[in-house]
Structures are given as structure tokens and as C-alpha cells.
Design a protein around this motif. Structure first.
Motif, PDB file in Angstrom:
ATOM      1  N   LEU A   1      -2.143   0.243  -8.829  1.00 35.40           N
ATOM      2  CA  LEU A   1      -3.600   0.358  -8.887  1.00 35.40           C
ATOM      3  C   LEU A   1      -4.038   1.479  -7.961  1.00 35.40           C
ATOM      4  O   LEU A   1      -3.456   1.681  -6.904  1.00 35.40           O
ATOM      5  CB  LEU A   1      -4.247  -0.952  -8.455  1.00 35.40           C
ATOM      6  CG  LEU A   1      -3.845  -2.195  -9.275  1.00 35.40           C
ATOM      7  CD1 LEU A   1      -4.271  -3.461  -8.541  1.00 35.40           C
ATOM      8  CD2 LEU A   1      -4.462  -2.129 -10.644  1.00 35.40           C
ATOM      9  N   ALA A   2      -5.068   2.202  -8.378  1.00 30.06           N
ATOM     10  CA  ALA A   2      -5.558   3.309  -7.573  1.00 30.06           C
ATOM     11  C   ALA A   2      -7.079   3.319  -7.575  1.00 30.06           C
ATOM     12  O   ALA A   2      -7.719   2.912  -8.553  1.00 30.06           O
ATOM     13  CB  ALA A   2      -5.031   4.640  -8.085  1.00 30.06           C
TER      14      ALA A   2
ATOM     15  N   LEU B   1      -6.173   0.954 -13.229  1.00 35.45           N
ATOM     16  CA  LEU B   1      -4.775   0.603 -13.433  1.00 35.45           C
ATOM     17  C   LEU B   1      -4.044   1.886 -13.820  1.00 35.45           C
ATOM     18  O   LEU B   1      -4.315   2.473 -14.852  1.00 35.45           O
ATOM     19  CB  LEU B   1      -4.660  -0.438 -14.553  1.00 35.45           C
ATOM     20  CG  LEU B   1      -3.267  -0.898 -14.937  1.00 35.45           C
ATOM     21  CD1 LEU B   1      -2.618  -1.640 -13.780  1.00 35.45           C
ATOM     22  CD2 LEU B   1      -3.336  -1.798 -16.158  1.00 35.45           C
ATOM     23  N   GLU B   2      -3.147   2.339 -12.958  1.00 35.82           N
ATOM     24  CA  GLU B   2      -2.419   3.580 -13.233  1.00 35.82           C
ATOM     25  C   GLU B   2      -1.177   3.323 -14.074  1.00 35.82           C
ATOM     26  O   GLU B   2      -0.890   4.060 -14.991  1.00 35.82           O
ATOM     27  CB  GLU B   2      -2.013   4.265 -11.923  1.00 35.82           C
ATOM     28  CG  GLU B   2      -3.084   5.107 -11.333  1.00 35.82           C
ATOM     29  CD  GLU B   2      -2.543   6.018 -10.240  1.00 35.82           C
ATOM     30  OE1 GLU B   2      -1.441   5.792  -9.721  1.00 35.82           O
ATOM     31  OE2 GLU B   2      -3.260   6.975  -9.915  1.00 35.82           O
ATOM     32  N   ALA B   3      -0.428   2.301 -13.728  1.00 37.22           N
ATOM     33  CA  ALA B   3       0.806   1.987 -14.445  1.00 37.22           C
ATOM     34  C   ALA B   3       1.051   0.495 -14.344  1.00 37.22           C
ATOM     35  O   ALA B   3       0.660  -0.130 -13.362  1.00 37.22           O
ATOM     36  CB  ALA B   3       1.978   2.758 -13.847  1.00 37.22           C
ATOM     37  N   SER B   4       1.702  -0.023 -15.371  1.00 35.73           N
ATOM     38  CA  SER B   4       2.034  -1.450 -15.304  1.00 35.73           C
ATOM     39  C   SER B   4       3.275  -1.739 -16.135  1.00 35.73           C
ATOM     40  O   SER B   4       3.605  -1.008 -17.064  1.00 35.73           O
ATOM     41  CB  SER B   4       0.870  -2.310 -15.803  1.00 35.73           C
ATOM     42  OG  SER B   4       0.671  -2.093 -17.178  1.00 35.73           O
ATOM     43  N   ARG B   5       3.924  -2.804 -15.754  1.00 33.10           N
ATOM     44  CA  ARG B   5       5.088  -3.300 -16.487  1.00 33.10           C
ATOM     45  C   ARG B   5       4.849  -4.793 -16.646  1.00 33.10           C
ATOM     46  O   ARG B   5       4.779  -5.531 -15.647  1.00 33.10           O
ATOM     47  CB  ARG B   5       6.364  -3.029 -15.713  1.00 33.10           C
ATOM     48  CG  ARG B   5       7.601  -3.491 -16.440  1.00 33.10           C
ATOM     49  CD  ARG B   5       8.845  -3.014 -15.681  1.00 33.10           C
ATOM     50  NE  ARG B   5      10.002  -3.623 -16.271  1.00 33.10           N
ATOM     51  CZ  ARG B   5      10.733  -4.576 -15.696  1.00 33.10           C
ATOM     52  NH1 ARG B   5      10.416  -4.979 -14.490  1.00 33.10           N
ATOM     53  NH2 ARG B   5      11.764  -5.084 -16.309  1.00 33.10           N
TER      54      ARG B   5
ATOM     55  N   VAL C   1      -2.132   1.139  -4.420  1.00 38.44           N
ATOM     56  CA  VAL C   1      -1.329  -0.036  -4.059  1.00 38.44           C
ATOM     57  C   VAL C   1      -0.475  -0.445  -5.249  1.00 38.44           C
ATOM     58  O   VAL C   1      -0.797  -0.138  -6.394  1.00 38.44           O
ATOM     59  CB  VAL C   1      -2.202  -1.242  -3.626  1.00 38.44           C
ATOM     60  CG1 VAL C   1      -2.948  -0.962  -2.361  1.00 38.44           C
ATOM     61  CG2 VAL C   1      -3.120  -1.681  -4.729  1.00 38.44           C
ATOM     62  N   LYS C   2       0.618  -1.124  -4.928  1.00 36.81           N
ATOM     63  CA  LYS C   2       1.497  -1.659  -5.959  1.00 36.81           C
ATOM     64  C   LYS C   2       1.496  -3.174  -5.800  1.00 36.81           C
ATOM     65  O   LYS C   2       1.698  -3.676  -4.694  1.00 36.81           O
ATOM     66  CB  LYS C   2       2.905  -1.093  -5.814  1.00 36.81           C
ATOM     67  CG  LYS C   2       3.822  -1.502  -6.925  1.00 36.81           C
ATOM     68  CD  LYS C   2       5.130  -0.742  -6.862  1.00 36.81           C
ATOM     69  CE  LYS C   2       5.980  -1.115  -8.064  1.00 36.81           C
ATOM     70  NZ  LYS C   2       7.209  -0.353  -8.133  1.00 36.81           N
TER      71      LYS C   2
ATOM     72  N   ALA D   1       0.850  -1.185   0.000  1.00 35.99           N
ATOM     73  CA  ALA D   1       0.000   0.000   0.000  1.00 35.99           C
ATOM     74  C   ALA D   1       0.888   1.239   0.000  1.00 35.99           C
ATOM     75  O   ALA D   1       1.698   1.420   0.906  1.00 35.99           O
ATOM     76  CB  ALA D   1      -0.916  -0.011   1.214  1.00 35.99           C
ATOM     77  N   ARG D   2       0.735   2.063  -1.028  1.00 34.92           N
ATOM     78  CA  ARG D   2       1.491   3.323  -1.071  1.00 34.92           C
ATOM     79  C   ARG D   2       0.806   4.373  -0.203  1.00 34.92           C
ATOM     80  O   ARG D   2       1.458   5.154   0.461  1.00 34.92           O
ATOM     81  CB  ARG D   2       1.608   3.821  -2.499  1.00 34.92           C
ATOM     82  CG  ARG D   2       2.523   2.967  -3.337  1.00 34.92           C
ATOM     83  CD  ARG D   2       2.706   3.588  -4.682  1.00 34.92           C
ATOM     84  NE  ARG D   2       3.898   3.054  -5.315  1.00 34.92           N
ATOM     85  CZ  ARG D   2       4.359   3.487  -6.457  1.00 34.92           C
ATOM     86  NH1 ARG D   2       3.748   4.455  -7.097  1.00 34.92           N
ATOM     87  NH2 ARG D   2       5.440   2.949  -6.971  1.00 34.92           N
TER      88      ARG D   2
END
Length: 163
Positions: free
Chosen positions: A157-158, A137-141, A111-112, A105-106
Motif C-alpha cells: 500500500l502506498a 493498493l500498489e501490488a497484491s497477491r 507499507v507491506k 513500513a518500507r
């Protein structure tokens, strides 16, 4: 040129002129009938296309009305539960808990997550399920693994903000 044709026409006997005129009329009628038949076939083909396009237009209108209705609806209230707990529960429900390596949890709304080896189709389905619950989904790799269809994923994820 006209004079030549007139001279050629007048050089024929009246019987020949009558035969030529009748044959020319028959050729003209045959060409006209061929044109009418071709136009009729084209019209019939276009008629089926038009009915298919009308059906498609009605479907698109219904989809547009549904989209307008959905956009006009008030946004669902954000759940009060902890985002990390909610994401973990969704991973368990989707059967992805065994592939989940880490969930951090950021903050309260972000959360990541990290998956070691997960089927790409399952991952996409899980993200779609989260989006339905207003988690975006904010960012993904995403990295492809040597096994076809499997990937490793790191994503942020946000909780979607209310508008």
C-alpha cells in the motif's frame, strides 16, 4: 401476362367484376388497418423505451457533471500521520486486526501488509476505505484458502501522490 389478366377480367360479368373490386378494396383496407395498428403498437413500445433512455441519459449527465466537479476539486492534503499507523488503525476499525499477520513500513509513504485468513469481501471493503483516504493498493497477491470466501493476502500500500 397482362393480356391474359385483361382477358380473364373481361370474361367476368359486370356483377362479378364489381364483387371482385369490392373484395379487393376490403382486403386493401384490412391490410392498411393492420399496418397502421402494428405501427401504432411499435410506436407505443418505442415511446416507453425513449422515456427510459431519456431518464438514463439525464442520470449519466448528472454522473458526468459530478465526476467533472470531483476532478476539478483540489486534492485533499496527505495526512501527516505515519502511514503504518494509519493502515493499522484502519485494519483495527474494520475488524481485520486479528487476521493481520505483519505490517512493515518500507518507507514513509509505503507499507507491506500480510493477512493470514480474511474474508475476501472484508478485504475489498477495507481496500476501498483506504482508497477513500488516498492510500492506494500498489501490488497484491491473493490466494484462495480451502474455506470458501477466505483468502490470504500480501499487499503493498502506498500513499497517493498529490497531482
Amino acid at each position: 401476362m397482362k393480356a391474359r389478366l385483361r382477358k380473364l377480367w373481361e370474361s367476368r360479368s359486370p356483377r362479378d367484376r364489381t364483387i371482385i373490386a369490392v373484395l379487393a378494396a376490403l382486403v386493401g383496407v384490412a391490410l392498411y388497418l393492420a399496418l397502421v395498428q402494428s405501427a401504432y403498437r411499435g410506436r407505443a413500445k418505442l415511446g416507453t423505451s425513449v422515456s427510459a433512455l431519456r431518464t438514463q441519459a439525464l442520470r449519466l449527465d448528472a454522473d458526468a457533471n459530478e465526476l467533472a466537479r470531483a476532478r476539478a476539486a483540489p486534492a485533499a492534503p496527505a495526512p501527516k500521520s505515519d502511514l503504518r499507523t494509519q493502515v493499522q488503525a484502519q485494519a483495527d476499525a474494520a475488524g481485520l486486526a486479528s487476521a493481520l499477520l505483519r505490517i512493515d513500513a518500507r518507507d514513509a509513504d509505503q507499507v507491506k501488509v500480510a493477512f493470514g485468513s480474511v474474508a475476501f469481501a472484508d478485504w475489498l471493503g477495507w481496500v476501498a476505505t483506504l482508497q477513500a483516504q488516498h492510500i492506494r493498493l500498489e501490488a497484491s497477491r491473493i490466494e484462495a484458502l480451502t474455506t470458501p470466501g477466505l483468502v490470504s493476502v500480501t499487499a503493498t500500500l502506498a500513499r497517493a501522490k498529490s497531482q
